[in-house]
Design a protein around this motif. Structure first.
Motif, PDB file in Angstrom:
ATOM      1  N   LYS A 174       0.859  -1.189   0.000  1.00 28.33           N
ATOM      2  CA  LYS A 174       0.000   0.000   0.000  1.00 28.33           C
ATOM      3  C   LYS A 174       0.893   1.235   0.000  1.00 28.33           C
ATOM      4  O   LYS A 174       1.641   1.463   0.944  1.00 28.33           O
ATOM      5  CB  LYS A 174      -0.920   0.021   1.222  1.00 28.33           C
ATOM      6  CG  LYS A 174      -1.864   1.228   1.215  1.00 28.33           C
ATOM      7  CD  LYS A 174      -2.774   1.285   2.440  1.00 28.33           C
ATOM      8  CE  LYS A 174      -3.949   0.343   2.307  1.00 28.33           C
ATOM      9  NZ  LYS A 174      -4.980   0.582   3.368  1.00 28.33           N
ATOM     10  N   GLY A 175       0.823   2.009  -1.075  1.00 30.19           N
ATOM     11  CA  GLY A 175       1.605   3.240  -1.149  1.00 30.19           C
ATOM     12  C   GLY A 175       0.689   4.411  -0.882  1.00 30.19           C
ATOM     13  O   GLY A 175       0.454   4.807   0.249  1.00 30.19           O
ATOM     14  N   CYS A 176       0.107   4.959  -1.955  1.00 27.86           N
ATOM     15  CA  CYS A 176      -0.734   6.151  -1.809  1.00 27.86           C
ATOM     16  C   CYS A 176      -2.170   5.807  -1.448  1.00 27.86           C
ATOM     17  O   CYS A 176      -2.888   6.626  -0.911  1.00 27.86           O
ATOM     18  CB  CYS A 176      -0.699   6.959  -3.100  1.00 27.86           C
ATOM     19  SG  CYS A 176      -1.514   6.124  -4.487  1.00 27.86           S
ATOM     20  N   ASP A 177      -2.620   4.596  -1.795  1.00 33.77           N
ATOM     21  CA  ASP A 177      -4.014   4.162  -1.611  1.00 33.77           C
ATOM     22  C   ASP A 177      -5.004   4.994  -2.443  1.00 33.77           C
ATOM     23  O   ASP A 177      -6.184   5.026  -2.147  1.00 33.77           O
ATOM     24  CB  ASP A 177      -4.408   4.192  -0.117  1.00 33.77           C
ATOM     25  CG  ASP A 177      -5.492   3.153   0.210  1.00 33.77           C
ATOM     26  OD1 ASP A 177      -5.588   2.141  -0.511  1.00 33.77           O
ATOM     27  OD2 ASP A 177      -6.243   3.366   1.185  1.00 33.77           O
ATOM     28  N   CYS A 224       0.328   5.625  -7.355  1.00 37.49           N
ATOM     29  CA  CYS A 224       1.726   5.198  -7.254  1.00 37.49           C
ATOM     30  C   CYS A 224       2.014   3.825  -7.850  1.00 37.49           C
ATOM     31  O   CYS A 224       3.152   3.532  -8.203  1.00 37.49           O
ATOM     32  CB  CYS A 224       2.200   5.233  -5.802  1.00 37.49           C
ATOM     33  SG  CYS A 224       1.609   3.856  -4.798  1.00 37.49           S
ATOM     34  N   GLY A 225       1.002   2.949  -7.931  1.00 33.05           N
ATOM     35  CA  GLY A 225       1.201   1.641  -8.561  1.00 33.05           C
ATOM     36  C   GLY A 225       1.803   0.571  -7.663  1.00 33.05           C
ATOM     37  O   GLY A 225       1.991  -0.561  -8.113  1.00 33.05           O
ATOM     38  N   SER A 270       4.625   3.942 -16.648  1.00 33.67           N
ATOM     39  CA  SER A 270       4.533   5.248 -15.966  1.00 33.67           C
ATOM     40  C   SER A 270       3.574   5.253 -14.785  1.00 33.67           C
ATOM     41  O   SER A 270       3.594   6.172 -13.973  1.00 33.67           O
ATOM     42  CB  SER A 270       4.164   6.360 -16.959  1.00 33.67           C
ATOM     43  OG  SER A 270       2.819   6.228 -17.367  1.00 33.67           O
ATOM     44  N   GLY A 271       2.731   4.225 -14.661  1.00 33.52           N
ATOM     45  CA  GLY A 271       1.828   4.138 -13.514  1.00 33.52           C
ATOM     46  C   GLY A 271       2.474   3.513 -12.285  1.00 33.52           C
ATOM     47  O   GLY A 271       1.812   3.281 -11.283  1.00 33.52           O
ATOM     48  N   ASN A 272       3.771   3.240 -12.355  1.00 28.86           N
ATOM     49  CA  ASN A 272       4.508   2.700 -11.212  1.00 28.86           C
ATOM     50  C   ASN A 272       5.616   3.665 -10.834  1.00 28.86           C
ATOM     51  O   ASN A 272       6.608   3.817 -11.552  1.00 28.86           O
ATOM     52  CB  ASN A 272       5.111   1.323 -11.545  1.00 28.86           C
ATOM     53  CG  ASN A 272       4.038   0.276 -11.714  1.00 28.86           C
ATOM     54  OD1 ASN A 272       3.465   0.137 -12.793  1.00 28.86           O
ATOM     55  ND2 ASN A 272       3.741  -0.429 -10.645  1.00 28.86           N
ATOM     56  N   ILE A 273       5.432   4.313  -9.681  1.00 24.60           N
ATOM     57  CA  ILE A 273       6.393   5.316  -9.248  1.00 24.60           C
ATOM     58  C   ILE A 273       7.465   4.647  -8.377  1.00 24.60           C
ATOM     59  O   ILE A 273       7.161   3.794  -7.550  1.00 24.60           O
ATOM     60  CB  ILE A 273       5.682   6.409  -8.405  1.00 24.60           C
ATOM     61  CG1 ILE A 273       4.429   6.936  -9.120  1.00 24.60           C
ATOM     62  CG2 ILE A 273       6.633   7.542  -8.058  1.00 24.60           C
ATOM     63  CD1 ILE A 273       4.662   7.605 -10.438  1.00 24.60           C
ATOM     64  N   CYS A 274       8.721   5.053  -8.568  1.00 24.38           N
ATOM     65  CA  CYS A 274       9.820   4.557  -7.736  1.00 24.38           C
ATOM     66  C   CYS A 274      10.465   5.768  -7.068  1.00 24.38           C
ATOM     67  O   CYS A 274      11.164   6.548  -7.713  1.00 24.38           O
ATOM     68  CB  CYS A 274      10.850   3.814  -8.589  1.00 24.38           C
ATOM     69  SG  CYS A 274      12.344   3.384  -7.671  1.00 24.38           S
ATOM     70  N   ARG A 275      10.213   5.901  -5.748  1.00 25.35           N
ATOM     71  CA  ARG A 275      10.719   7.072  -5.032  1.00 25.35           C
ATOM     72  C   ARG A 275      12.248   7.083  -4.992  1.00 25.35           C
ATOM     73  O   ARG A 275      12.872   8.134  -4.898  1.00 25.35           O
ATOM     74  CB  ARG A 275      10.111   7.078  -3.622  1.00 25.35           C
ATOM     75  CG  ARG A 275      10.620   8.140  -2.699  1.00 25.35           C
ATOM     76  CD  ARG A 275      10.249   9.540  -3.189  1.00 25.35           C
ATOM     77  NE  ARG A 275      10.797  10.556  -2.309  1.00 25.35           N
ATOM     78  CZ  ARG A 275      12.063  10.940  -2.305  1.00 25.35           C
ATOM     79  NH1 ARG A 275      12.905  10.382  -3.138  1.00 25.35           N
ATOM     80  NH2 ARG A 275      12.476  11.866  -1.472  1.00 25.35           N
ATOM     81  N   CYS A 276      12.865   5.890  -5.069  1.00 23.58           N
ATOM     82  CA  CYS A 276      14.330   5.827  -5.051  1.00 23.58           C
ATOM     83  C   CYS A 276      14.925   6.160  -6.423  1.00 23.58           C
ATOM     84  O   CYS A 276      16.134   6.343  -6.536  1.00 23.58           O
ATOM     85  CB  CYS A 276      14.814   4.443  -4.631  1.00 23.58           C
ATOM     86  SG  CYS A 276      14.191   3.893  -3.042  1.00 23.58           S
TER      87      CYS A 276
END
Lengths: 169, 316
Positions: A38-41, A45-46, A145-151
Motif C-alpha cells: 500500500k503506497g498512496c491508496d 503510485c502503482g 509510468s503508472g509505477n512510481i519509484c521514489r528511489c
C-alpha cells in the motif's frame, strides 16, 4: 458483511468482508499476502499493482466484493525464492530497486506490460496505431509510468524488463 | 469511508429499478474515480449497484456504419480495438494519453465520461467548494488556479474537466445512450450532455437521478487526419494543461475540441469555420471569450501554440 470467493495465486479463497474492503486490504490484512504494497491508496503510485484475469490493475481502487470468481495473481504467485520469475531474477541482476517497496508492483506491472505488447495493445508513444508495438525503451517507459519509484531506480528497472523482453523475442 | 450495501445486477432494467428503489444509490463499474472519492467521503453512497455484469462490454458495428461502444468497455479495450485504431484514431490516441495502464484496464467508457474534476479544492474537504458543497464558495478563485479552466467558467466554479477520451468523443459527435427509471431509453448528443457550472456547478451532466448510461455510439467515420495532442507537466500519467483533438480534411476544413481549459470538453464549432485560415484565426475567435486567472492565463498562449502545432502536423 458480504461473502466473496476468488482464486489467489491458484488457491481458492472465501472471505466474509465489510463491503468497504479494497482488494488490496483483502490481500494484505485478510489473506496475509503482504507482498502487495500500500503506497498512496489512491491509484497514483502503482505499488498495489496485481494481475486480475490476466490484467494489471491498482488493487487499492477496487472493492474485494467486486471480484467474485476472479483469478488474482500477486507477486507471491509469480515466483518464490529459489524459483524466481524471470522478471524477479532480472530485477535482482540489474539492481532494479533500492528500498524495494515499489518492486512487487513494478514486477507485476512489468509482467503484464510484456503481455500487452505481445497482444499488440498500442500505447501513447506508438508511432503507428496499426502496427505491432515493440518493447523499446520508449515504449517500456511509457507503459510503466503508472509505477512510481521514489528511489529513482527507473533506468535499472527498464534494463531488467528489456532483458526479459529480449529473451522472449 | 462511509458504509454502504452492495448489490450485483444482471440487466440494465434491474440496475435502474434498484437505483429508483434505494435512496442514495450509485452505479459502480471500474470504480477508479468513485472509490477514490468515497475514501475521501466526497462521495458517500448508501448503496452500490455493480453494473459490471450487464453484458455492456461489447463494441458493435451499427447499421449506420458507425460503432456502438458498450458502457463498460474498458479504456484499454476501446483503444486497442482495430476499428477504433483504423477509423477513429483520435479516440484511440486520446484514451492512450490518459491515466496509466493499470487504470485504463479498469476504467470504463461511461465512467470516463462521468469522472469528476481533479480541482484540488474539490478534493480537499477543508476548503470551500460549490461543486462538493453547494453554496460554500470557491476556494480556487483566489487560490492556486494554474490547472483550472478559463472558458465556460463562472463565479461559482473554475474547475476543469479532466477527461481526454471525452475530448475525442466531442470531436467525433458521439451520442450517449441511456436508460431511465421505468425503462425509457434516450440518445443524448454529447454536445448536449455536459453542463457548464453557472451557479450550480454540482450538476455536471443532463443525466437524471438513477439514469444509466448503456452505450456511446459513434457516427460513420469521417476520414481525415486524426490528431490528439496533450500538453502536460510530465511526459506521461498526468492530466492535461491543454489538449487538442482534431480531425482535419485535405481541403483544410475540420473539427476541433480542446481539453484542460473548460468545465467540459470544449468543441470549437464557431471557430471551425476559421480553420482553413490557420490556428491564429481559430484561437482569436475562441479566446476572445476566455476568463483567465493570473495563474492560468498562460493556457491562452499554450492553446494557441498547441493548435498551431496540430494544424501544422495535419498539413504534413
Amino acid at each position: 458483511m458480504t461473502k466473496v470467493s476468488f482464486t489467489v495465486n491458484g488457491r481458492a479463497q472465501e472471505l466474509e468482508l465489510d463491503t468497504r474492503t479494497t482488494l488490496l486490504d483483502a490481500l494484505r490484512e485478510h489473506l496475509h499476502l503482504t507482498g502487495t504494497k500500500k503506497g498512496c491508496d489512491h491509484g497514483q503510485c502503482g505499488a498495489c499493482t496485481v494481475i486480475v484475469k490476466g490484467r494489471r490493475i491498482n488493487s487499492c481502487l477496487t472493492l474485494a466484493v467486486m471480484h467474485q470468481c476472479d483469478s488474482i495473481t500477486t507477486i507471491e504467485g509469480l515466483g518464490v525464492s529459489g524459483n524466481l520469475h524471470p522478471l524477479q531474477a532480472a530485477f535482482i541482476k540489474h539492481d532494479g530497486y533500492q528500498c524495494g517497496y515499489c518492486t512487487p508492483g513494478q514486477i507485476c506491472s512489468a509482467v503484464a506490460v510484456l503481455g500487452e505488447i505481445e497482444a499488440g495493445v498500442p500505447s501513447h508513444v506508438s508511432g503507428d496505431l496499426t502496427t505491432q508495438p515493440q518493447a523499446t525503451t520508449t515504449e517500456l517507459r511509457e507503459r510503466m509510468s503508472g509505477n512510481i519509484c521514489r528511489c529513482g531506480a527507473y533506468s535499472n528497472i527498464i534494463d531488467a524488463i528489456t532483458e526479459v523482453a529480449g529473451d522472449r523475442a | 469511508m462511509k458504509s454502504f450495501t452492495y448489490e450485483r445486477v444482471c440487466t440494465p432494467a434491474e440496475a435502474v429499478s434498484s437505483a429508483a428503489r434505494v435512496q442514495g444509490s450509485k452505479f459502480i463499474a471500474g470504480g477508479t474515480n468513485l472509490l477514490d472519492l468515497m475514501k475521501l467521503e466526497i462521495e458517500a453512497p448508501a448503496h452500490l449497484i455493480d453494473v459490471n455484469g450487464l453484458g455492456l462490454d461489447k463494441i458493435e458495428a451499427t447499421a449506420e456504419g458507425g460503432l456502438r461502444i458498450g458502457a463498460s468497455v474498458r479504456n484499454t479495450d476501446l483503444a486497442a480495438d482495430q476499428r477504433v485504431r483504423r477509423d477513429y484514431g483520435l479516440l484511440a490516441r486520446a484514451l492512450l494519453a490518459g491515466a496509466s495502464g493499470q487504470l485504463r484496464n479498469m476504467a470504463t467508457t461511461a465512467g470516463n465520461l462521468l469522472q469528476r474534476t481533479r480541482c484540488p479544492y474539490f478534493y480537499d474537504t477543508n476548503q470551500a467548494c460549490n461543486k462538493r458543497n453547494p453554496g460554500s464558495g470557491c476556494a480556487a478563485l483566489e487560490g492556486f488556479s494554474r490547472q483550472h479552466a478559463l472558458l465556460g467558467v463562472s463565479e461559482s466554479c473554475i474547475a476543469a474537466h479532466p477527461s481526454d477520451m471525452a475530448v475525442a468523443m466531442m470531436t467525433l459527435d458521439a451520442k450517449v445512450e441511456t436508460v431511465r427509471t421505468g425503462g425509457a431509453v434516450r440518445s443524448i448528443p454529447i454536445a448536449q450532455f455536459y453542463k457548464v457550472p453557472g451557479d450550480t456547478p454540482h450538476i455536471e451532466t443532463v443525466l437524471e437521478a438513477g439514469e444509466l448510461i448503456t452505450a456511446v455510439t459513434l457516427p460513420k467515420p469521417v476520414g481525415g487526419t486524426h490528431i490528439y495532442r496533450k500538453v502536460r507537466d510530465r511526459a506521461s500519467y498526468a492530466f492535461a494543461l491543454v489538449s487538442v483533438g482534431a480531425i482535419v480534411q485535405r481541403d483544410g476544413t475540420g473539427r476541433l475540441a480542446l481539453g484542460g481549459i473548460a468545465p467540459k470538453p470544449w468543441r470549437l464549432e464557431h471557430a471551425e469555420a476559421e480553420l482553413p485560415r490557420g490556428a491564429k484565426a481559430v484561437v482569436d475567435r475562441l479566446l476572445a471569450d476566455a476568463r483567465p486567472t493570473p495563474q492560468n492565463a498562460f493556457k491562452l498562449t499554450l492553446a494557441k501554440r498547441t493548435l498551431g502545432a496540430v494544424l501544422a502536423e495535419a498539413r504534413g
